[in-house]
Design an enzyme around this catalytic site. Structure first.
Site, mmCIF file in Angstrom:
data_model
loop_
_atom_site.group_PDB
_atom_site.id
_atom_site.type_symbol
_atom_site.label_atom_id
_atom_site.label_comp_id
_atom_site.label_asym_id
_atom_site.label_seq_id
_atom_site.Cartn_x
_atom_site.Cartn_y
_atom_site.Cartn_z
ATOM 1 N N ILE A 9 4.762 -1.367 3.109
ATOM 2 C CA ILE A 9 4.583 0.060 2.849
ATOM 3 C C ILE A 9 5.355 0.429 1.583
ATOM 4 C CG2 ILE A 9 4.744 2.391 3.815
ATOM 5 C CD1 ILE A 9 2.939 0.445 5.447
ATOM 6 N N LYS A 10 4.614 0.967 0.620
ATOM 7 C CA LYS A 10 5.220 1.304 -0.677
ATOM 8 C C LYS A 10 5.650 2.772 -0.622
ATOM 9 C CE LYS A 10 4.158 0.033 -5.438
ATOM 10 N NZ LYS A 10 3.028 -0.182 -6.358
ATOM 11 N N ILE A 11 6.918 2.984 -0.901
ATOM 12 C CA ILE A 11 7.544 4.296 -0.698
ATOM 13 C C ILE A 11 8.211 4.727 -2.004
ATOM 14 C CG2 ILE A 11 9.399 5.467 0.593
ATOM 15 C CD1 ILE A 11 7.683 4.515 2.727
ATOM 16 N N VAL A 22 0.865 -1.175 0.000
ATOM 17 C CA VAL A 22 0.000 0.000 0.000
ATOM 18 C C VAL A 22 0.905 1.230 0.000
ATOM 19 C CG1 VAL A 22 -1.908 1.169 1.149
ATOM 20 C CG2 VAL A 22 -1.671 -1.318 1.380
#
Ligand code: G3P
Length: 223
Positions: free
Chosen positions: A84-86, A58
């Site tokens: 966690i997509k960064i 996400v």
């Protein structure tokens, strides 16, 4: 090579999951924006998580480290298994470094070169997402970037998992598998294209025709 579906469409995700061919889902703000605007994003993400049960990335939308970390906390409060997509920007790498310290999995996105992938790995990324289709779109060899990254990973035994992203057709999937990417995140349409072959369809049709012919002959004999 594992396959993920690159989608936020719950019907497509449910169908892909029911076929047993995917082990995760990646989303991004553009994919979420394609869905019904009245949809509750948290509820949708939780529905996807319940449906697939495996990896789910996400993406944050903040561009500063503190904002990214706040968003990561919120996403993790929805479900603690979240990745966690960064984005691959300096502030993003600082967030990745901190999340790695907290043992939170991260997926660094918008990577277009092996050098960016190496930097993300060194910051502690769990996954590095290399966008090959968008490189092809600007007349740069996307597969070359994937191959370079895989070669560097082999030479040095680096830890991040390489996700081939921005996949446009089944040949991309094959090339990424041959290059040694750990995962390809694939649009639903391309997953379905991977299943099709005209000889499968015509072969099945002739098996069914021959079976019907044999059955009719047997019935005639026993009449
Ligand atoms: O996960 C994001 C990435 O796969 C983007 O793909 O088709 O928008 O270039 P695309």
């Amino acid at each position: 090579m594992q396959l993920y579906v690159d989608s936020a469409n719950i019907a497509d995700i449910r169908h892909a999951a029911s076929l047993g061919m995917i082990s995760g889902v990646t989303t991004n703000p553009s994919l979420l924006a394609k869905e019904d605007p009245s949809i509750d994003i948290k509820a949708l993400i939780l529905d996807i998580h319940k449906t697939v049960g495996g990896h789910l990335s996400v993406e944050v939308v903040s561009t500063d480290t503190a904002g990214m970390l706040r968003e990561a906390d919120e996403i993790l409060s929805w479900f603690p298994e979240a990745t966690i997509k960064i984005p691959m920007i300096p502030a993003g790498l600082s967030a990745v470094k901190e999340l790695a310290r907290q043992q939170v999995p991260t997926n660094v996105t918008l990577i277009f070169s092996a050098a960016q992938a190496l930097a993300a790995n060194n910051a502690g990324a769990t996954y590095v997402s290399l966008f090959l289709g968008r490189l092809d779109d600007v007349s740069t060899d996307g597969m070359r970037a994937v191959e370079d990254t895989c070669e560097i990973w082999d030479v040095h035994g680096l830890e991040s998992q390489i996700i081939a992203a921005s996949i446009r057709h089944p040949i991309h999937v094959l090339q990424c598998a041959k290059a040694g990417a750990h995962i390809a995140t694939v649009p639903y349409k391309v997953l379905m294209q991977m299943l099709k072959h005209p000889l499968t369809d015509s072969g099945l049709q002739s098996f069914l025709n021959d079976y019907e012919k044999m059955k009719a002959e047997k019935e005639k004999l026993s009449a």
